[in-house]
Design an enzyme around this catalytic site. Structure first.
Site, short mmCIF file in Angstrom:
data_model
loop_
_atom_site.label_atom_id
_atom_site.label_comp_id
_atom_site.label_asym_id
_atom_site.label_seq_id
_atom_site.Cartn_x
_atom_site.Cartn_y
_atom_site.Cartn_z
N ARG A 71 -18.18 16.16 -2.83
CA ARG A 71 -18.02 15.05 -1.92
C ARG A 71 -18.33 13.77 -2.46
O ARG A 71 -17.84 12.73 -1.80
CB ARG A 71 -19.06 15.56 -0.61
N TYR A 124 -0.48 0.49 14.53
CA TYR A 124 -0.36 2.04 14.47
C TYR A 124 -1.50 2.59 15.48
O TYR A 124 -2.33 1.73 15.55
CB TYR A 124 -0.91 2.52 13.09
N ASP A 208 -2.36 -3.00 6.00
CA ASP A 208 -1.74 -1.78 6.00
C ASP A 208 -0.36 -1.57 5.44
O ASP A 208 0.65 -2.12 6.18
CB ASP A 208 -1.81 -1.06 7.54
N LYS A 233 2.20 9.50 4.05
CA LYS A 233 3.57 9.24 4.14
C LYS A 233 4.14 9.09 2.73
O LYS A 233 4.43 10.08 2.39
CB LYS A 233 3.64 7.83 4.89
C1 LIG Z 1 0.55 7.10 9.63
C2 LIG Z 1 -0.21 5.80 9.76
C3 LIG Z 1 -1.51 5.60 9.54
C4 LIG Z 1 -2.57 6.94 9.47
O1 LIG Z 1 -2.54 7.54 8.38
P1 LIG Z 1 -2.89 9.06 8.48
O2 LIG Z 1 -2.93 9.57 7.16
O3 LIG Z 1 -1.95 9.81 9.54
O4 LIG Z 1 -4.42 9.12 8.99
C5 LIG Z 1 -2.17 4.33 9.37
N1 LIG Z 1 -1.33 3.32 9.55
C6 LIG Z 1 0.47 3.49 9.64
C7 LIG Z 1 1.21 2.23 9.70
C8 LIG Z 1 0.84 4.71 9.79
O5 LIG Z 1 2.07 5.16 9.71
#
Ligand SMILES: *Cc1c(COP(=O)(O)O)cnc(C)c1O
Length: 419
Positions: A71, A124, A208, A233
């Site tokens: 962890r 998001y 982001d 992603k």
């Molecule tokens: C998917 C996504 C997130 C969150 O990510 P997770 O891995 O699903 O927790 C944050 N910002 C954007 C723009 C996203 O597409």
């Protein structure tokens, strides 16, 4: 592997080589998975030194690969963090078990009751929930802007936030999910610096970068303090793992790693290994997906059943958005949205006729995914906020994959007939 070479290697090379040294693992050419929850100390003295290094950042074990408990950190995490930092062009990175765990850690590390946050919209759904539903309960207020290329509107939002409390974070999603709205990152950094000079508290600019990922946009080079990415992603790239990362200066990243220990949101050894492997091919996958996306976008743009499309490559020359896009993004990516002629009923009929494109949330995988933001990813966002962000009942978001583009277009063509 010579660390020295890193300075000259290009991103495609770093994606394959950064972060792993075969000498660390019996000369295995590829990284092993360290399936262990705990690490044996060599001696009582070393145990004390490892803890000193971890918690105080001092002593003989600093910079050595000593570990304590999974962890707190493990070899797979070290490797994937080095690789992400290399791809983002950053000094350091911290990797979490999801993008939202990353966003949450950034917020919890930097916000205290009475503080305020500014963010760009659309944002998001999960990030929206964090800043508009959860954190207000802890006494943290927020203000939002929608035109991220307009200095006056961003400055006005910053002033509104400052009246509510010290401004600690400016969170920018650019391009935004799902409309590909663009925020001028360098301009926002300049505004944050001006706030710092004036108030003595310089808000951190967090970008982001999920919608493009490290191969197509490098926010750290544009002056952002922290670059956050959902690695679920494009970096994960196969819709089979969840992870998130944040990169920046070591002084900003190290507290996030310590906080992760408390939150228990580290990435596990197996997922770290999968992610490390996926990152090797991110450029190849993204290049193919982007070439497909351009062809699909051109097809949709000219289709009579399509009312509009927000593909970044189509931003009109001469607009502020286009100028920022040209400066800030290496390419248009493979996720964009379009609206069918009609409303929810037409969108649903179209979706239910698709055979190859999968109807699922998420993006950046090898397969093409399509979703209806108003009723799925952005369901929990109030309709007026959705509308302000450009999402209607006819909006569909598509994440184009690496299939043969003719098959994708054929499927879209037959489904558009259903409208
Ligand atoms: C998917 C996504 C997130 C969150 O990510 P997770 O891995 O699903 O927790 C944050 N910002 C954007 C723009 C996203 O597409």
């Amino acid at each position: 592997m010579s660390e020295d070479a890193h300075g000259t290697w290009r991103p495609e090379t770093l994606a394959v080589r950064a972060g792993y040294d075969p000498a660390s693992a019996s000369n295995a050419a590829k990284p092993p998975i360290y399936m262990t929850s705990t690490f044996a100390y060599a001696s009582a003295r070393q145990a004390k030194d490892i803890h000193e290094a971890y918690f105080d950042g001092t002593g003989p074990e600093v910079g050595r690969p000593g570990h304590i408990y999974t962890r707190l950190g493990h070899p797979g995490l070290d490797m994937v963090e080095q690789r992400l930092a290399a791809l983002d062009g950053a000094e350091a990175a911290a990797v979490f078990n999801s993008g939202m765990a990353t966003h949450s850690a950034i917020a919890l590390a930097h916000l205290r009751p009475g503080d305020s946050v500014v963010f760009s919209r659309p944002i998001y759904g999960g990030t929206n929930g964090l800043y508009t539903m959860m954190l207000p309960e802890f006494g943290i207020s927020h203000a939002e802007f929608t035109d991220g290329c307009d200095r006056a509107s961003v400055e006005a939002t910053v002033e509104a936030a400052l009246t509510k409390g010290p401004l600690k974070l400016i969170v920018v999603e650019s391009p935004a999910n799902p409309t590909a709205a663009i925020v001028d990152i360098a301009m926002v950094v300049g505004i944050a610096e001006a706030v710092g000079v004036r108030t003595g508290t310089r808000p951190l600019v967090v970008v982001d970068n999920t919608l493009l990922g490290p191969s197509m946009q490098r926010p750290i080079e544009l002056g952002a303090d922290l670059c956050m990415t959902s690695l679920t992603k494009y970096c994960g790239g196969h819709s089979d793992l969840m992870a998130g990362g944040v990169s920046g200066r070591e002084a900003l990243v190290a507290p996030l790693r310590l906080l992760r220990t408390t939150l228990g949101s580290h990435l596990d050894p197996y997922s770290a290994w999968l992610l490390l492997r996926s990152m090797e091919t991110v450029h190849l996958r993204v290049e193919r997906a982007m070439a497909n996306a351009l062809a699909v976008a051109e097809y949709l743009r000219d289709h009579p059943k399509v009312a509009g499309i927000t593909y970044l490559g189509f931003l009109a020359e001469g607009t502020p958005q286009r100028a920022v896009y040209d400066r800030q993004c290496k390419a248009a990516g493979s996720t964009f949205s379009f609206a069918v002629v009609g409303g929810e009923a037409e969108a649903f009929r179209f979706l239910d006729r698709l055979r190859l494109l999968r109807f699922a949330v998420s993006l950046g995988g090898s397969e093409t995914l399509i979703t209806h933001p108003a009723t799925t990813t952005h369901y929990a966002i109030r309709p007026e906020e959705r509308a302000a962000g450009g999402i209607t009942d006819a909006t569909l978001r598509v994440s184009i994959g690496i299939e043969h583009v003719d098959d994708l277009i054929a499927d879209l063509a037959q489904a558009l007939e259903a409208i």
